[in-house]
Design a protein around this motif. Structure first.
Motif, short mmCIF file in Angstrom:
data_model
loop_
_atom_site.label_atom_id
_atom_site.label_comp_id
_atom_site.label_asym_id
_atom_site.label_seq_id
_atom_site.Cartn_x
_atom_site.Cartn_y
_atom_site.Cartn_z
N TYR A 64 0.85 -1.20 0.00
CA TYR A 64 0.00 0.00 0.00
C TYR A 64 0.88 1.25 0.00
CZ TYR A 64 -3.77 3.16 1.67
OH TYR A 64 -4.68 4.17 1.80
N LYS A 65 1.86 1.26 0.88
CA LYS A 65 2.74 2.45 0.97
C LYS A 65 3.49 2.69 -0.34
CE LYS A 65 3.43 2.37 5.97
NZ LYS A 65 4.28 1.89 7.06
N ARG A 66 3.86 1.58 -1.00
CA ARG A 66 4.62 1.71 -2.26
C ARG A 66 3.73 2.06 -3.45
NH1 ARG A 66 7.63 -2.96 -0.61
NH2 ARG A 66 6.10 -4.20 -1.75
N ALA A 67 2.40 1.86 -3.31
CA ALA A 67 1.50 1.99 -4.47
C ALA A 67 1.23 3.45 -4.87
CB ALA A 67 0.17 1.29 -4.19
N PHE A 68 1.49 4.37 -3.94
CA PHE A 68 1.19 5.78 -4.26
C PHE A 68 2.20 6.31 -5.29
CE2 PHE A 68 -0.92 5.07 -0.27
CZ PHE A 68 -2.10 5.78 -0.41
N SER A 69 1.68 7.01 -6.27
CA SER A 69 2.55 7.64 -7.27
C SER A 69 1.90 8.93 -7.73
CB SER A 69 2.73 6.71 -8.48
OG SER A 69 1.55 6.73 -9.27
N GLU A 70 2.52 9.60 -8.68
CA GLU A 70 1.88 10.85 -9.14
C GLU A 70 0.62 10.55 -9.95
OE1 GLU A 70 4.53 9.88 -12.49
OE2 GLU A 70 4.67 9.74 -10.32
N LYS A 71 0.38 9.27 -10.29
CA LYS A 71 -0.85 8.91 -11.02
C LYS A 71 -2.05 8.69 -10.08
CE LYS A 71 -1.06 7.21 -15.12
NZ LYS A 71 -1.77 7.82 -16.27
N THR A 72 -1.80 8.56 -8.76
CA THR A 72 -2.87 8.20 -7.83
C THR A 72 -3.90 9.32 -7.69
OG1 THR A 72 -1.18 7.02 -6.58
CG2 THR A 72 -3.32 7.28 -5.51
N ILE A 73 -5.18 8.95 -7.83
CA ILE A 73 -6.24 9.96 -7.66
C ILE A 73 -7.06 9.75 -6.39
CG2 ILE A 73 -6.46 10.44 -10.13
CD1 ILE A 73 -9.16 8.75 -9.91
N MET A 74 -7.20 8.51 -5.96
CA MET A 74 -8.02 8.22 -4.77
C MET A 74 -7.73 6.81 -4.28
SD MET A 74 -11.85 7.53 -6.44
CE MET A 74 -12.73 6.58 -5.21
N ALA A 132 -8.80 -8.51 5.75
CA ALA A 132 -7.91 -7.57 5.09
C ALA A 132 -6.73 -7.26 6.00
CB ALA A 132 -8.68 -6.31 4.76
N GLU A 133 -5.62 -6.93 5.38
CA GLU A 133 -4.42 -6.60 6.15
C GLU A 133 -4.53 -5.22 6.77
OE1 GLU A 133 -0.92 -7.89 5.77
OE2 GLU A 133 -1.53 -9.78 4.85
N ILE A 134 -5.23 -4.32 6.08
CA ILE A 134 -5.18 -2.91 6.48
C ILE A 134 -6.56 -2.45 6.94
CG2 ILE A 134 -4.39 -0.61 5.78
CD1 ILE A 134 -3.07 -2.20 3.32
N GLY A 135 -6.64 -1.99 8.18
CA GLY A 135 -7.90 -1.53 8.75
C GLY A 135 -8.23 -0.10 8.30
N ARG A 136 -9.48 0.27 8.61
CA ARG A 136 -10.04 1.54 8.16
C ARG A 136 -9.16 2.75 8.51
NH1 ARG A 136 -14.39 0.21 10.59
NH2 ARG A 136 -15.67 -0.75 9.00
N GLU A 137 -8.74 2.83 9.79
CA GLU A 137 -8.04 4.04 10.24
C GLU A 137 -6.65 4.16 9.64
OE1 GLU A 137 -8.67 4.41 14.58
OE2 GLU A 137 -10.74 3.99 13.99
N GLN A 138 -5.98 3.01 9.57
CA GLN A 138 -4.64 3.01 9.01
C GLN A 138 -4.68 3.31 7.50
OE1 GLN A 138 -2.52 -0.73 9.41
NE2 GLN A 138 -0.67 0.41 9.94
N TRP A 139 -5.70 2.76 6.86
CA TRP A 139 -5.90 2.99 5.42
C TRP A 139 -6.01 4.49 5.14
CZ3 TRP A 139 -5.58 0.08 1.16
CH2 TRP A 139 -6.21 0.53 0.00
N LEU A 140 -6.83 5.11 5.94
CA LEU A 140 -7.10 6.54 5.79
C LEU A 140 -5.85 7.38 6.07
CD1 LEU A 140 -9.37 8.67 5.46
CD2 LEU A 140 -9.78 8.50 7.90
N GLU A 141 -5.18 7.03 7.16
CA GLU A 141 -4.03 7.81 7.60
C GLU A 141 -2.93 7.82 6.53
OE1 GLU A 141 -2.57 6.52 11.45
OE2 GLU A 141 -0.56 7.23 10.87
N ILE A 142 -2.69 6.67 5.94
CA ILE A 142 -1.61 6.59 4.95
C ILE A 142 -1.99 7.33 3.67
CG2 ILE A 142 -0.33 4.95 3.48
CD1 ILE A 142 -0.35 3.15 6.08
N ALA A 143 -3.24 7.24 3.26
CA ALA A 143 -3.68 8.00 2.08
C ALA A 143 -3.48 9.49 2.32
CB ALA A 143 -5.14 7.69 1.77
N HIS A 144 -3.83 9.93 3.53
CA HIS A 144 -3.72 11.35 3.80
C HIS A 144 -2.26 11.81 3.91
CE1 HIS A 144 -8.16 12.07 5.16
NE2 HIS A 144 -8.02 11.79 3.88
N GLN A 145 -1.38 10.90 4.34
CA GLN A 145 0.05 11.24 4.32
C GLN A 145 0.51 11.55 2.90
OE1 GLN A 145 1.98 7.87 6.15
NE2 GLN A 145 1.32 8.46 8.22
N HIS A 146 -0.16 10.92 1.93
CA HIS A 146 0.18 11.16 0.51
C HIS A 146 -0.76 12.19 -0.12
CE1 HIS A 146 2.20 7.30 1.25
NE2 HIS A 146 3.04 7.70 0.32
#
Ligand SMILES: *Cc1c(COP(=O)(O)O)cnc(C)c1O
Length: 406
Positions: free
Chosen positions: A159-169, A184-198
């Motif tokens: 998940y952390k590696r998947a973000f790129s300049e192409k990511t929209i959501m 699932a490996e990744i819970g709701r809060e962690q999912w959200l937090e990492i997206a927002h870091q990006h």
């Protein structure tokens, strides 16, 4: 001038508000379409919920007058945002339409707010959505309709590696967190937090996840940028309506990507004035209900049906409330087919063939799914869409079929 139309309008409103049976023609009868007893739940193929009388009356009043569509879209959104404690809101053509508009909004957001993205151009734009493998589902189509592509991840590192300049959501399927779901490996809060870091917006699909009513604000208040709900399921609005809730700049972009704009991917996801008003009225209706007494009523219906079949040999009766989607009591009737002399599929067929025709929950006879621990010998009865008096009919019919009287 304004008073000219006032008298007939008031008279018409009062006529509509009268409690008598509707005066209109029954087109189901005219068309020969069978009316059913819905002992299944808010299933799309069974036309989901019936609107409460208050909502039907609001729809009928709205149907009498033209208005300016965009004024209605904007003002209904502002009203809903206030009532549902978020920045922005939009009435959509359903949860599926909301997912498409959420994607279109995020694509526009990532590409300089350019609306009217055409699917064939999407590959040249930022167009990637990150989704966990265990959250892939049929509604992925609603996202891909915009030309977006899905980048699947499993582990947190993926998940952390998947973000790129192409990511929209990123998309999170809320009910994938049911106990019996693929863990699932990744819970709701962690999912959200990492997206927002990006700095990437997160959409959560909570289409069927009301009740409890506070879910209508829980996920936006957790920080999800966009949340969709189906309007015709637990909320009991029109079946072809839904809600997209979240950050105002994104719900504004969603609005710019739907009807009446002819260049928008959502042009075909039109929501008529009757459905927009019906959706708002359903939210008003819902916020006036007492959730505890509604749940008590569902338990009462389950008891009526359970009591009707408790004498059937080998019968084991219980109820279950799924954790996330369809979070209401469901009745489970487990029996030994060799003792009773009938199988689960045969019971379903008999109930369907009788008059009035009864549909039980489609998890009957199936393996555990979405929080309902069914199996081959279990009937599942969804009681929340039953109309007054129908629990008794379902109980009697089940008793007859299980005692070979029908
Ligand atoms: C029902 C459902 C939808 C689609 O909702 P509509 O309002 O029928 O478009 C989307 N996602 C999930 C998880 C659902 O349960």
């Amino acid at each position: 001038m304004a008073l000219v139309g006032a008298a007939p309008l008031t008279a018409a409103v009062e006529a509509v508000a009268a409690p008598a049976a509707p005066a209109g023609q029954d087109y189901y009868d005219k068309l020969g379409v069978e009316k059913i007893i819905n002992a299944a739940g808010t299933y799309t193929t069974l036309t989901a919920a019936c609107m409460p009388p208050e909502v039907r009356r609001a729809v009928e009043v709205a149907a009498m007058h033209p208005v300016r569509l965009q004024e209605l879209q904007v003002k209904s959104g502002e009203y809903l945002a206030k009532r549902l404690r978020c920045e922005g809101a939009l009435v959509t053509s359903g949860a599926s339409g909301a997912i498409t508009l959420a994607t279109a909004a995020c694509m526009a957001n990532a590409n300089g707010n350019k609306p009217g993205v055409l699917p064939q151009d999407a590959a040249s734009l930022k167009n990637e959505i990150i989704v966990q493998k265990s959250h892939r589902y049929s509604y992925d189509h609603a996202m891909m309709l915009t030309g977006a592509v899905i980048r699947e991840v499993v582990t947190l590192d993926d998940y952390k590696r998947a973000f790129s300049e192409k990511t929209i959501m990123t998309n999170f399927f809320n009910a994938a967190e049911e106990e019996d779901g693929p863990q699932a490996e990744i819970g709701r809060e962690q999912w959200l937090e990492i997206a927002h870091q990006h700095n990437v917006p997160c959409h959560v699909d909570a289409a069927a996840d009301m009740p409890p009513v506070e879910n209508l604000w829980k996920y936006t208040q957790m920080g999800f940028d966009l949340v969709c709900f189906s309007g015709g399921k637990g909320i009991r609005g029109p079946q072809n309506a839904g809600l997209l809730l979240g950050k105002k700049h994104l719900t504004d972009l969603a609005l710019r990507n739907t009807n009446p704009y002819g260049d928008a991917v959502g042009r075909g996801m039109k929501v008529a004035k009757e459905q927009i008003v019906g959706m708002v009225a359903a939210v008003d209706w819902l916020l006036d209900q007492n959730e505890e007494s509604m749940i008590a009523e569902y338990s009462h219906r389950a008891k009526i049906i359970g009591d009707a079949v408790k004498g059937v040999p080998s019968m084991q009766i219980s109820t279950v409330t799924p954790k996330i989607a369809n979070h209401v009591p469901h009745l489970l009737l487990k029996f030994d087919p060799s003792t009773v002399g009938i199988t689960v599929p045969e019971v379903l067929e008999k109930l369907r063939a009788q008059k009035p025709s009864i549909e039980l929950n489609p998890n009957s006879g199936h393996k555990p799914n979405q929080g309902i621990p069914s199996d081959a010998n279990t009937l599942v009865v969804g009681v929340w869409m039953l109309q007054p008096g129908e629990a008794e009919i379902v109980g009697r019919s089940l008793h007859s079929v299980l005692t070979k009287k029908a």
